[in-house]
Design a protein around this motif. Structure first.
Motif, mmCIF file in Angstrom:
data_model
loop_
_atom_site.group_PDB
_atom_site.id
_atom_site.type_symbol
_atom_site.label_atom_id
_atom_site.label_comp_id
_atom_site.label_asym_id
_atom_site.label_seq_id
_atom_site.Cartn_x
_atom_site.Cartn_y
_atom_site.Cartn_z
ATOM 1 N N LEU A 192 21.404 4.378 -4.104
ATOM 2 C CA LEU A 192 20.081 5.135 -3.744
ATOM 3 C C LEU A 192 19.732 5.722 -5.236
ATOM 4 C CD1 LEU A 192 18.006 6.725 -2.116
ATOM 5 C CD2 LEU A 192 19.815 8.560 -1.803
ATOM 6 N N GLY A 193 18.272 5.625 -5.611
ATOM 7 C CA GLY A 193 18.079 6.336 -6.921
ATOM 8 C C GLY A 193 16.856 6.876 -6.984
ATOM 9 N N ILE A 194 16.833 8.206 -7.313
ATOM 10 C CA ILE A 194 15.734 9.081 -7.358
ATOM 11 C C ILE A 194 15.368 9.818 -8.698
ATOM 12 C CG2 ILE A 194 14.714 11.526 -6.520
ATOM 13 C CD1 ILE A 194 17.126 11.341 -4.201
ATOM 14 N N VAL A 252 15.421 -4.702 -3.225
ATOM 15 C CA VAL A 252 15.034 -3.304 -3.756
ATOM 16 C C VAL A 252 13.823 -2.816 -3.034
ATOM 17 C CG1 VAL A 252 14.410 -1.681 -5.864
ATOM 18 C CG2 VAL A 252 16.138 -3.476 -6.059
ATOM 19 N N PHE A 253 13.882 -1.651 -2.334
ATOM 20 C CA PHE A 253 12.760 -1.154 -1.692
ATOM 21 C C PHE A 253 12.248 0.331 -2.243
ATOM 22 C CE2 PHE A 253 10.783 1.677 1.602
ATOM 23 C CZ PHE A 253 9.607 0.672 1.885
ATOM 24 N N SER A 254 10.995 0.285 -2.941
ATOM 25 C CA SER A 254 11.024 1.385 -3.547
ATOM 26 C C SER A 254 9.585 2.259 -3.011
ATOM 27 C CB SER A 254 10.744 1.247 -5.129
ATOM 28 O OG SER A 254 9.681 0.260 -5.177
ATOM 29 N N LYS A 255 9.643 3.425 -3.380
ATOM 30 C CA LYS A 255 8.351 4.419 -2.984
ATOM 31 C C LYS A 255 8.113 5.323 -4.234
ATOM 32 C CE LYS A 255 5.481 7.241 -0.829
ATOM 33 N NZ LYS A 255 3.937 6.874 -0.497
ATOM 34 N N SER A 256 6.829 5.085 -4.647
ATOM 35 C CA SER A 256 6.330 5.986 -5.735
ATOM 36 C C SER A 256 5.282 7.053 -5.471
ATOM 37 C CB SER A 256 5.558 5.161 -6.837
ATOM 38 O OG SER A 256 5.020 5.494 -7.890
ATOM 39 N N PHE A 257 5.804 8.424 -5.541
ATOM 40 C CA PHE A 257 5.023 9.417 -5.003
ATOM 41 C C PHE A 257 3.928 9.778 -6.262
ATOM 42 C CE2 PHE A 257 9.233 9.581 -3.062
ATOM 43 C CZ PHE A 257 8.811 9.530 -1.858
ATOM 44 N N SER A 258 4.179 9.416 -7.390
ATOM 45 C CA SER A 258 3.393 9.622 -8.559
ATOM 46 C C SER A 258 3.773 8.945 -9.721
ATOM 47 C CB SER A 258 3.409 11.119 -8.952
ATOM 48 O OG SER A 258 4.366 11.478 -9.469
ATOM 49 N N PRO A 259 3.149 8.869 -10.660
ATOM 50 C CA PRO A 259 3.808 8.054 -12.106
ATOM 51 C C PRO A 259 4.968 8.624 -12.342
ATOM 52 C CG PRO A 259 1.370 8.407 -12.334
ATOM 53 C CD PRO A 259 1.870 9.336 -11.059
ATOM 54 N N PRO A 265 0.867 -1.282 -0.078
ATOM 55 C CA PRO A 265 0.102 -0.122 0.053
ATOM 56 C C PRO A 265 0.941 1.169 -0.066
ATOM 57 C CG PRO A 265 -0.662 -1.528 1.489
ATOM 58 C CD PRO A 265 0.657 -2.067 1.245
ATOM 59 N N HIS A 266 0.047 2.474 -0.212
ATOM 60 C CA HIS A 266 0.785 3.732 -0.337
ATOM 61 C C HIS A 266 2.121 3.860 -1.314
ATOM 62 C CE1 HIS A 266 -1.546 4.118 3.302
ATOM 63 N NE2 HIS A 266 -0.998 3.282 3.783
ATOM 64 N N GLY A 267 1.893 3.065 -2.309
ATOM 65 C CA GLY A 267 2.834 3.318 -3.322
ATOM 66 C C GLY A 267 4.188 2.451 -3.144
ATOM 67 N N LEU A 268 4.261 1.817 -2.212
ATOM 68 C CA LEU A 268 5.466 1.001 -1.881
ATOM 69 C C LEU A 268 5.605 -0.204 -2.471
ATOM 70 C CD1 LEU A 268 5.155 1.362 2.178
ATOM 71 C CD2 LEU A 268 6.648 2.740 0.596
ATOM 72 N N GLY A 269 6.975 -0.634 -2.823
ATOM 73 C CA GLY A 269 7.248 -1.768 -3.523
ATOM 74 C C GLY A 269 8.520 -2.337 -3.018
ATOM 75 N N LEU A 270 8.446 -3.853 -3.103
ATOM 76 C CA LEU A 270 9.589 -4.462 -2.310
ATOM 77 C C LEU A 270 10.086 -5.893 -3.248
ATOM 78 C CD1 LEU A 270 11.714 -5.232 -0.163
ATOM 79 C CD2 LEU A 270 9.806 -6.699 1.029
ATOM 80 N N LYS A 271 11.338 -5.936 -3.815
ATOM 81 C CA LYS A 271 11.777 -6.997 -4.449
ATOM 82 C C LYS A 271 12.983 -7.653 -3.687
ATOM 83 C CE LYS A 271 10.995 -5.261 -8.994
ATOM 84 N NZ LYS A 271 11.300 -4.701 -10.305
ATOM 85 N N THR A 272 12.823 -8.773 -3.487
ATOM 86 C CA THR A 272 14.139 -9.639 -2.626
ATOM 87 C C THR A 272 14.343 -10.861 -3.530
ATOM 88 O OG1 THR A 272 12.354 -10.847 -1.267
ATOM 89 C CG2 THR A 272 13.057 -8.646 -0.557
ATOM 90 N N GLY A 273 15.607 -11.215 -3.163
ATOM 91 C CA GLY A 273 16.055 -12.436 -3.936
ATOM 92 C C GLY A 273 17.295 -13.068 -3.080
ATOM 93 N N LEU A 274 17.589 -14.266 -3.414
ATOM 94 C CA LEU A 274 18.405 -15.058 -2.889
ATOM 95 C C LEU A 274 18.981 -16.091 -3.776
ATOM 96 C CD1 LEU A 274 20.093 -15.226 -0.102
ATOM 97 C CD2 LEU A 274 18.369 -16.958 0.471
ATOM 98 N N ARG A 275 20.342 -15.719 -3.931
ATOM 99 C CA ARG A 275 20.792 -16.779 -5.079
ATOM 100 C C ARG A 275 22.031 -17.628 -4.496
ATOM 101 N NH1 ARG A 275 20.952 -16.461 -10.792
ATOM 102 N NH2 ARG A 275 22.787 -17.279 -11.776
ATOM 103 N N TYR A 276 22.129 -18.814 -4.799
ATOM 104 C CA TYR A 276 23.115 -19.833 -4.411
ATOM 105 C C TYR A 276 23.960 -20.352 -5.607
ATOM 106 C CZ TYR A 276 25.801 -23.505 -2.216
ATOM 107 O OH TYR A 276 26.826 -24.505 -1.744
ATOM 108 N N GLU A 277 25.234 -19.870 -5.555
ATOM 109 C CA GLU A 277 26.194 -20.704 -6.534
ATOM 110 C C GLU A 277 27.279 -21.438 -6.002
ATOM 111 O OE1 GLU A 277 27.812 -17.457 -8.891
ATOM 112 O OE2 GLU A 277 25.954 -16.648 -9.487
ATOM 113 N N ASN A 278 27.267 -22.536 -6.517
ATOM 114 C CA ASN A 278 28.209 -23.566 -6.034
ATOM 115 C C ASN A 278 29.259 -23.768 -7.171
ATOM 116 O OD1 ASN A 278 29.295 -26.743 -6.074
ATOM 117 N ND2 ASN A 278 29.039 -25.902 -4.324
#
Length: 211
Positions: A147-149, A91-98, A51-64
């Motif tokens: 950090l990206g804006i 990646v944690f993001s917040k969208s204030f508008s398009p 909610p409130h324009g928030l987004g979350l992407k998470t990942g875990l990679r294992y390499e042998n």
């Protein structure tokens, strides 16, 4: 659901190298080095729209990684080495508008030793400078914070990125011993590096003019 995603995958890479070399001219006392690198990896990634324009992407990679090598003229000196790495990212993001958003991200990556770093054949620059590879090297690990804006308005349009990178276990040349007039070097995981940087891409619109 449409707002949440889960992805699972894997990958296998197998590399074979055959190197033939001689310090006495072509085909004279030539040595043959056979090298194999097998990398198996699996990953899990998730994406959530909050909610409130928030987004979350998470990942875990294992390499042998499994490496092995042997020499044609030295059949009693083969080597094998294996290591595993767990590499997270988010990646944690917040969208204030398009047209306006901000994001914070973190990830880890590895850089494996090259054949040059591993091959224990004597690499002679001349009779006084000899380099020998080290098959016991570990991979270099780099972690990056960013950090990206983004802001795209009627007047000011731009994208700004700031980052910090930290690398450890960096492979460096190391003077191992001095034998008479000759210096013998090898490679070790003794380095560390830190980088801070940023970038900006944008434009300013002033009626009929743009910069």
């Amino acid at each position: 659901s449409n707002s949440n995603k889960i992805e699972i995958g894997g990958k296998i890479m197998n590399r074979d190298r055959e190197m033939v070399y001689s310090n006495q001219g072509i085909y004279q006392n030539a040595e043959e080095f056979n090298y194999n690198q097998l990398v198996t990896s699996s990953y899990l990634s998730t994406e959530f729209s909050l909610p409130h324009g928030l987004g979350l992407k998470t990942g875990l990679r294992y390499e042998n990684t499994k490496t092995s090598g042997n020499w044609l003229t030295k059949p009693d000196d083969p080597f094998e080495k294996s290591y595993g790495d767990l590499l997270p990212n988010f990646v944690f993001s917040k969208s204030f508008s398009p047209m306006r958003s901000i994001k914070v991200s973190y990830n880890q990556r590895i850089r494996r030793p090259s054949v040059k770093h591993i091959n224990t054949n004597e690499d002679k620059l001349d009779n006084r400078n000899i380099t020998i590879g080290n098959p016991n090297l570990e991979p270099t690990i780099t972690e990056q914070y960013e950090l990206g804006i983004n802001s795209f308005g009627k007047i000011l349009q731009g994208s700004t990125q700031l980052y910090y990178k930290h690398s450890f276990n960096v492979i460096e040349s190391f003077l191992d011993e001095i034998d008479g007039d000759a210096s013998i070097s090898t490679y070790k995981n003794i380095g560390e590096s830190k980088q801070i940087g940023g970038s900006f891409f944008g434009s300013i619109n002033l009626k009929k003019l743009s910069f």
